[in-house]
Write a protein that holds these residues in place. Structure first.
Motif, PDB file in Angstrom:
ATOM      1  N   ALA A   1      -2.931  -6.921  -3.429  1.00 46.18           N
ATOM      2  CA  ALA A   1      -1.892  -5.744  -3.278  1.00 46.18           C
ATOM      3  C   ALA A   1      -1.633  -4.737  -4.608  1.00 46.18           C
ATOM      4  CB  ALA A   1      -0.530  -6.539  -2.824  1.00 46.18           C
ATOM      5  N   HIS A   2      -1.391  -5.575  -5.585  1.00 47.13           N
ATOM      6  CA  HIS A   2      -1.266  -4.764  -6.769  1.00 47.13           C
ATOM      7  C   HIS A   2      -2.441  -3.818  -7.073  1.00 47.13           C
ATOM      8  CE1 HIS A   2       2.218  -6.522  -8.747  1.00 47.13           C
ATOM      9  NE2 HIS A   2       2.030  -7.539  -8.000  1.00 47.13           N
ATOM     10  N   ASP A   3      -3.708  -4.276  -6.848  1.00 50.83           N
ATOM     11  CA  ASP A   3      -4.753  -3.478  -7.155  1.00 50.83           C
ATOM     12  C   ASP A   3      -4.867  -2.367  -6.147  1.00 50.83           C
ATOM     13  OD1 ASP A   3      -5.657  -5.273  -9.186  1.00 50.83           O
ATOM     14  OD2 ASP A   3      -7.141  -6.566  -7.983  1.00 50.83           O
ATOM     15  N   ASN A   4      -4.714  -2.561  -4.755  1.00 50.03           N
ATOM     16  CA  ASN A   4      -4.749  -1.615  -3.815  1.00 50.03           C
ATOM     17  C   ASN A   4      -3.530  -0.580  -4.047  1.00 50.03           C
ATOM     18  OD1 ASN A   4      -6.891  -2.664  -2.360  1.00 50.03           O
ATOM     19  ND2 ASN A   4      -5.693  -3.712  -0.915  1.00 50.03           N
ATOM     20  N   ILE A   5      -2.577  -0.898  -4.382  1.00 49.03           N
ATOM     21  CA  ILE A   5      -1.718   0.040  -4.842  1.00 49.03           C
ATOM     22  C   ILE A   5      -2.072   1.259  -5.828  1.00 49.03           C
ATOM     23  CG2 ILE A   5       0.684   0.625  -5.944  1.00 49.03           C
ATOM     24  CD1 ILE A   5       2.090  -1.374  -4.163  1.00 49.03           C
ATOM     25  N   SER A   6      -2.842   0.387  -7.125  1.00 47.71           N
ATOM     26  CA  SER A   6      -3.306   1.278  -8.293  1.00 47.71           C
ATOM     27  C   SER A   6      -4.283   2.268  -7.436  1.00 47.71           C
ATOM     28  CB  SER A   6      -3.765   0.255  -9.053  1.00 47.71           C
ATOM     29  OG  SER A   6      -2.749  -0.546  -9.834  1.00 47.71           O
ATOM     30  N   LYS A   7      -5.048   1.658  -6.640  1.00 45.25           N
ATOM     31  CA  LYS A   7      -6.145   2.670  -6.008  1.00 45.25           C
ATOM     32  C   LYS A   7      -5.485   3.881  -5.367  1.00 45.25           C
ATOM     33  CE  LYS A   7      -9.676  -0.893  -6.080  1.00 45.25           C
ATOM     34  NZ  LYS A   7     -10.273  -2.119  -5.111  1.00 45.25           N
ATOM     35  N   LEU A   8      -4.588   3.483  -4.197  1.00 45.80           N
ATOM     36  CA  LEU A   8      -3.687   4.481  -3.674  1.00 45.80           C
ATOM     37  C   LEU A   8      -3.182   5.353  -4.434  1.00 45.80           C
ATOM     38  CD1 LEU A   8      -1.718   2.700  -0.548  1.00 45.80           C
ATOM     39  CD2 LEU A   8      -3.549   4.433  -0.358  1.00 45.80           C
ATOM     40  N   MET A   9      -2.490   5.109  -5.334  1.00 42.97           N
ATOM     41  CA  MET A   9      -2.056   5.954  -6.379  1.00 42.97           C
ATOM     42  C   MET A   9      -3.136   7.053  -6.709  1.00 42.97           C
ATOM     43  SD  MET A   9       0.548   3.702  -8.694  1.00 42.97           S
ATOM     44  CE  MET A   9       1.103   4.984  -9.942  1.00 42.97           C
ATOM     45  N   SER A  10      -4.159   6.645  -7.168  1.00 38.27           N
ATOM     46  CA  SER A  10      -5.302   7.718  -7.343  1.00 38.27           C
ATOM     47  C   SER A  10      -5.731   8.609  -6.557  1.00 38.27           C
ATOM     48  CB  SER A  10      -6.255   6.921  -8.193  1.00 38.27           C
ATOM     49  OG  SER A  10      -7.499   7.739  -8.341  1.00 38.27           O
ATOM     50  N   ALA A  11      -5.805   7.670  -5.224  1.00 41.44           N
ATOM     51  CA  ALA A  11      -6.042   8.438  -3.765  1.00 41.44           C
ATOM     52  C   ALA A  11      -4.926   9.603  -3.612  1.00 41.44           C
ATOM     53  CB  ALA A  11      -6.224   7.560  -2.738  1.00 41.44           C
ATOM     54  N   PHE A  12      -3.820   9.174  -3.723  1.00 41.64           N
ATOM     55  CA  PHE A  12      -2.530  10.369  -3.378  1.00 41.64           C
ATOM     56  C   PHE A  12      -2.686  11.387  -4.143  1.00 41.64           C
ATOM     57  CE2 PHE A  12       0.272   6.462  -1.571  1.00 41.64           C
ATOM     58  CZ  PHE A  12      -0.100   6.944  -0.501  1.00 41.64           C
ATOM     59  N   LYS A  13      -3.184  11.244  -5.487  1.00 43.50           N
ATOM     60  CA  LYS A  13      -3.108  12.305  -6.783  1.00 43.50           C
ATOM     61  C   LYS A  13      -4.126  13.362  -6.307  1.00 43.50           C
ATOM     62  CE  LYS A  13      -3.238  13.017 -11.506  1.00 43.50           C
ATOM     63  NZ  LYS A  13      -3.202  12.564 -12.958  1.00 43.50           N
ATOM     64  N   THR A  14      -5.268  12.755  -6.038  1.00 42.51           N
ATOM     65  CA  THR A  14      -6.560  13.447  -5.684  1.00 42.51           C
ATOM     66  C   THR A  14      -6.901  14.001  -4.476  1.00 42.51           C
ATOM     67  OG1 THR A  14      -7.989  11.744  -5.422  1.00 42.51           O
ATOM     68  CG2 THR A  14      -7.747  12.441  -7.767  1.00 42.51           C
ATOM     69  N   GLY A  15      -6.236  13.546  -3.554  1.00 41.59           N
ATOM     70  CA  GLY A  15      -6.550  13.879  -2.049  1.00 41.59           C
ATOM     71  C   GLY A  15      -7.796  13.237  -1.390  1.00 41.59           C
ATOM     72  N   ASP A  16      -7.988  11.878  -2.202  1.00 40.96           N
ATOM     73  CA  ASP A  16      -9.184  11.044  -1.744  1.00 40.96           C
ATOM     74  C   ASP A  16      -8.889  10.382  -0.456  1.00 40.96           C
ATOM     75  OD1 ASP A  16     -11.542   9.445  -1.399  1.00 40.96           O
ATOM     76  OD2 ASP A  16     -11.229   8.700  -3.514  1.00 40.96           O
ATOM     77  N   ILE A  17      -8.937  11.093   0.743  1.00 40.59           N
ATOM     78  CA  ILE A  17      -8.380  10.416   2.094  1.00 40.59           C
ATOM     79  C   ILE A  17      -9.464   9.222   2.345  1.00 40.59           C
ATOM     80  CG2 ILE A  17      -9.721  12.032   3.787  1.00 40.59           C
ATOM     81  CD1 ILE A  17      -6.963  11.835   5.094  1.00 40.59           C
ATOM     82  N   ASN A  18     -10.730   9.457   2.054  1.00 36.99           N
ATOM     83  CA  ASN A  18     -11.764   8.317   2.355  1.00 36.99           C
ATOM     84  C   ASN A  18     -11.249   6.931   1.802  1.00 36.99           C
ATOM     85  OD1 ASN A  18     -13.370   9.779   3.823  1.00 36.99           O
ATOM     86  ND2 ASN A  18     -14.369  10.647   2.110  1.00 36.99           N
ATOM     87  N   THR A  19     -10.849   6.899   0.511  1.00 33.74           N
ATOM     88  CA  THR A  19     -10.320   5.764  -0.237  1.00 33.74           C
ATOM     89  C   THR A  19      -8.957   5.320   0.489  1.00 33.74           C
ATOM     90  OG1 THR A  19     -11.225   6.197  -2.502  1.00 33.74           O
ATOM     91  CG2 THR A  19      -9.252   4.856  -2.065  1.00 33.74           C
ATOM     92  N   PHE A  20      -8.112   6.308   0.885  1.00 32.36           N
ATOM     93  CA  PHE A  20      -6.815   6.052   1.612  1.00 32.36           C
ATOM     94  C   PHE A  20      -6.921   5.287   2.883  1.00 32.36           C
ATOM     95  CE2 PHE A  20      -4.089   7.285   5.146  1.00 32.36           C
ATOM     96  CZ  PHE A  20      -2.683   6.869   4.440  1.00 32.36           C
TER      97      PHE A  20
END
Length: 362
Positions: free
Chosen positions: A243-262
């Protein structure tokens, strides 16, 4: 910040009677909270979209009573008295009395209604408990010597909401809310939810959520029982790290607009939640055959188009279909033509990102 910060210093006046009203929304977790410690403390951080349409409106009426030996309250849902709701509210009052020491000095009338059908299978604990907490904090603030700032008010309402229903603490604000300590999110706390203040790409603004009501019955497993199954779960430690790791990844996706990672994270989180239930002891399968039919159709539709539609699940059979606002027309067409046949009585609810609770002026 500690629990002691929420204990009022003094009240400057007594209010004989009156009422406060709030409307508070549901929320849908993108990274799931599953597993808790004592006092409703989460085992892992979570992040959620606040919803807009799915909400609970609550009016708390109060009047001073002569004795202060016990709690005195009545609860009404859509005008109908609900005795079966009383044990949960009584437990809630016991948990929060140290933070609201006036609870035994008033007779309360709690009148509540949901914007979604009570029998829909949509959990109302988050919206209901947060709406009630907001009304109580309004009374607390009205009597306090020093008035709270808006941030302090929201924090206390979120803090108290958590003690009624964990996820309720994510319903006070919006559009994205974090609950639980995370190393990369300043101000994140296990005690209350906070608005996600990091950069968010426009593609994630005004996201849509169509809720497909696959099963409108009582939940097979209560949230409390489900969370408790994590205590001795063989995969719990790794799940909390994930869960910690996934929030970190989501933070990056939110910033860049990486909807596939989302999409990858949100769908994986949904399936992980159900996997934890299937591998607990005792074990449960909360999805229904139609849940899987919907998921497979979403995957096929996404594979055969340029759509960024995806799904998430709560601890039940219903499916939250998430998609960007720019796809609203095509997504709803797909949902109506392909997915609602798998819903109970073809029932579904269209919703979108919202921005938190609102006071109702009587």
């Amino acid at each position: 910040m500690t629990e002691e910060n929420f204990i009022p210093k003094a009240y400057c006046k007594t209010i004989e009677n009156g009422s406060f009203s709030w409307a508070s929304p549901s929320n849908i977790a993108l990274v799931k909270y599953w597993g808790k410690k004592d006092h409703q403390i989460p085992e892992n951080p979570s992040i959620s979209f606040t919803l807009d349409y799915c909400k609970t409106a609550t009016t708390l009426s109060f009047s001073k009573k002569e004795t202060s030996e016990d709690y005195a309250f009545e609860i009404f849902l859509d005008g109908e008295k609900k005795e079966d709701f009383k044990p949960k509210i009584n437990t809630f009052f016991k948990r929060i009395e140290v933070y609201l020491p006036f609870l035994k000095t008033y007779q309360f009338k709690i009148e509540t209604s949901n914007s979604f059908p009570h029998s829909s299978g949509i959990a109302s604990s988050a919206s209901g408990m947060s709406a009630l907490a907001l009304c109580l904090v309004s009374l607390d603030n009205a009597m306090s010597t020093v008035k709270m700032s808006q941030d302090e008010f929201n924090q206390k309402a979120s803090f108290l909401s958590r003690l009624g229903s964990g996820s309720a603490c994510r319903s006070i604000e919006g559009d994205l809310v974090v609950w639980g300590e995370h190393a990369q999110i300043n101000g994140s706390s296990n005690l209350f939810g906070i608005k996600y203040e990091h950069e968010v790409h426009p593609v994630f603004k005004k996201f849509q959520d169509t809720i497909l009501l696959v099963d409108k019955g009582e939940k097979q497993v209560s949230s409390t029982v489900g969370h408790n199954l994590m205590h001795d779960h063989p995969f719990a430690k790794r799940r909390f790290e994930q869960a910690h790791d996934n929030i970190s990844k989501l933070m990056s996706a939110f910033k860049t607009g990486d909807i596939n990672t989302f999409i990858d994270i949100v769908e994986s989180e949904a399936l992980t939640l159900h996997a934890m239930m299937m591998t607990s002891m005792p074990y449960f399968i909360l999805m229904k055959p139609n849940t899987l039919e919907i998921i497979n159709k979403i995957w096929a539709y996404r594979a055969n188009s340029e759509s960024k539609i995806c799904f998430t699940l709560d601890a039940g059979a219903n499916v939250h279909v998430l998609y960007p606002e720019r796809e609203k027309e095509s997504a709803l067409k797909f949902i109506k033509h392909e997915l609602i046949e798998h819903c109970q009585n073809e029932h579904y609810i269209t919703d979108q990102i919202g921005f938190g609770a609102k006071a109702i002026i009587n």
